[in-house]
Design a protein around this motif. Structure first.
Motif, PDB file in Angstrom:
ATOM      1  N   LYS A  20       4.490   5.098   5.391  1.00  0.00           N
ATOM      2  CA  LYS A  20       4.566   5.482   3.982  1.00  0.00           C
ATOM      3  C   LYS A  20       4.946   4.306   3.089  1.00  0.00           C
ATOM      4  O   LYS A  20       4.986   4.440   1.872  1.00  0.00           O
ATOM      5  CB  LYS A  20       5.600   6.604   3.807  1.00  0.00           C
ATOM      6  N   HIS A  21       5.260   3.169   3.706  1.00  0.00           N
ATOM      7  CA  HIS A  21       5.671   1.999   2.930  1.00  0.00           C
ATOM      8  C   HIS A  21       4.453   1.290   2.358  1.00  0.00           C
ATOM      9  O   HIS A  21       3.343   1.417   2.872  1.00  0.00           O
ATOM     10  CB  HIS A  21       6.463   1.032   3.816  1.00  0.00           C
ATOM     11  N   THR A  22       4.667   0.548   1.270  1.00  0.00           N
ATOM     12  CA  THR A  22       3.593  -0.244   0.673  1.00  0.00           C
ATOM     13  C   THR A  22       3.945  -1.725   0.765  1.00  0.00           C
ATOM     14  O   THR A  22       4.886  -2.177   0.111  1.00  0.00           O
ATOM     15  CB  THR A  22       3.382   0.128  -0.804  1.00  0.00           C
ATOM     16  N   PRO A  23       3.226  -2.507   1.602  1.00  0.00           N
ATOM     17  CA  PRO A  23       2.159  -2.051   2.502  1.00  0.00           C
ATOM     18  C   PRO A  23       2.744  -1.398   3.750  1.00  0.00           C
ATOM     19  O   PRO A  23       3.885  -1.678   4.114  1.00  0.00           O
ATOM     20  CB  PRO A  23       1.444  -3.357   2.856  1.00  0.00           C
ATOM     21  N   PRO A  24       1.955  -0.551   4.418  1.00  0.00           N
ATOM     22  CA  PRO A  24       2.441   0.087   5.647  1.00  0.00           C
ATOM     23  C   PRO A  24       2.559  -0.930   6.774  1.00  0.00           C
ATOM     24  O   PRO A  24       1.921  -1.981   6.744  1.00  0.00           O
ATOM     25  CB  PRO A  24       1.360   1.128   5.946  1.00  0.00           C
ATOM     26  N   SER A  25       3.381  -0.615   7.749  1.00  0.00           N
ATOM     27  CA  SER A  25       3.530  -1.500   8.906  1.00  0.00           C
ATOM     28  C   SER A  25       3.803  -0.658  10.136  1.00  0.00           C
ATOM     29  O   SER A  25       3.961   0.558  10.049  1.00  0.00           O
ATOM     30  CB  SER A  25       4.669  -2.504   8.676  1.00  0.00           C
ATOM     31  N   ASP A  42      12.232  -2.203   5.000  1.00  0.00           N
ATOM     32  CA  ASP A  42      11.092  -1.315   4.723  1.00  0.00           C
ATOM     33  C   ASP A  42      11.477   0.142   4.973  1.00  0.00           C
ATOM     34  O   ASP A  42      11.163   1.037   4.182  1.00  0.00           O
ATOM     35  CB  ASP A  42       9.898  -1.682   5.610  1.00  0.00           C
ATOM     36  N   GLU A  45      13.856   1.393   2.288  1.00  0.00           N
ATOM     37  CA  GLU A  45      13.182   1.549   0.995  1.00  0.00           C
ATOM     38  C   GLU A  45      12.435   2.875   0.926  1.00  0.00           C
ATOM     39  O   GLU A  45      12.477   3.569  -0.093  1.00  0.00           O
ATOM     40  CB  GLU A  45      12.223   0.381   0.756  1.00  0.00           C
ATOM     41  N   VAL A  46      11.763   3.234   2.008  1.00  0.00           N
ATOM     42  CA  VAL A  46      11.035   4.507   2.025  1.00  0.00           C
ATOM     43  C   VAL A  46      12.011   5.677   1.982  1.00  0.00           C
ATOM     44  O   VAL A  46      11.830   6.634   1.219  1.00  0.00           O
ATOM     45  CB  VAL A  46      10.142   4.614   3.280  1.00  0.00           C
ATOM     46  N   HIS A  51      14.124  -0.126  -4.260  1.00  0.00           N
ATOM     47  CA  HIS A  51      13.636  -1.453  -3.885  1.00  0.00           C
ATOM     48  C   HIS A  51      14.838  -2.310  -3.516  1.00  0.00           C
ATOM     49  O   HIS A  51      15.777  -2.446  -4.304  1.00  0.00           O
ATOM     50  CB  HIS A  51      12.870  -2.093  -5.039  1.00  0.00           C
TER      51      HIS A  51
END
Length: 235
Positions: A20-25, A42, A45-46, A51
């Motif tokens: 769901k993170h931008t960008p996903p990992s 990351d 943050e999600v 941020h």
């Protein structure tokens, strides 16, 4: 065996969040990938919707700084990180990494859900507000309620167990007394699914199947029909 199971489940959970993170990992080895610090940031943050500051590189100093930022963020939310240190995470110590991830899961998922349920059951030991202020003023306020939050770990578990019992009580002969042996048959999982979405499972047929078959069916239905990530495998 227990450590392997925890690592596998936590890795699946983390990947479901990182998607769901931008960008996903995605991570493949929890103990190694967490050492960079970016995975932790990351993830947080999600979960928090905030941020977080970070170093963009991957050298030792930058990785250490990112891990420190992640731990500081958690401490500002009044999480007690007992014996969890930056150096241990950089070394990828299994017990420390697993303990940290469990603390994050408990705080962001179990406590939040338990507070919602507690409001339903009118339990005074949990706050009904799910909003957390990470500002300095909010941090001071959070510290004042540290004693109450300490009770969450007990109350949250009790609240979730109460909820599970209530869902399963709607279906006769499916007792739930704990979060251990009561779930081995797979029937409580299926009973909860049946309560949430009647008609998705057949409990009478389930009673004639093996534990492993029921667990497989419960996890499959939860993933396909309820969009719940499959984090566990029948062992």
């Amino acid at each position: 065996q227990r450590e392997f199971t925890q690592k596998k489940a936590f890795t699946s959970w983390i990947n479901s969040i990182l998607a769901k993170h931008t960008p996903p990992s995605v991570i493949s080895d929890l103990y190694t990938d967490i050492q960079q610090g970016h995975v932790l940031l990351d993830l947080l943050e999600v979960l928090s919707g905030q941020h977080l500051p970070r170093e963009k590189g991957f050298n030792t100093f930058q990785c250490r700084s990112n891990i420190e930022n992640a731990l500081t963020f958690l401490k500002n939310r009044s999480l007690k990180l007992i014996n969890i240190h930056v150096a241990d995470i950089i070394e990828g110590k299994p017990s420390i990494v697993l303990g940290l991830i469990w603390t994050i899961i408990f705080h962001f998922h179990i406590e939040e859900l338990a507070r919602t349920l507690a409001c339903t059951y009118n339990q005074p030991s949990l706050h009904c507000s799910s909003t957390v202020d990470s500002s300095p003023k909010g941090s001071r306020s959070a510290k004042k309620s540290a004693k109450i939050k300490e009770r969450w770990k007990v109350s949250a578990t009790k609240t979730l167990l109460l909820w599970a019992k209530e869902q399963c009580s709607l279906h006769s002969s499916i007792p739930v007394t704990d979060f251990k042996s009561s779930w081995r048959s797979g029937l409580p999982f299926l009973a909860i699914i049946q309560t949430l979405r009647p008609g998705l499972v057949d409990l009478e047929k389930a009673k004639a199947r093996s534990n492993k078959e029921n667990l497989k069916e419960a996890f499959r239905v939860a993933e396909v029909e309820l969009n719940i990530p499959r984090l566990l495998e029948p062992e």
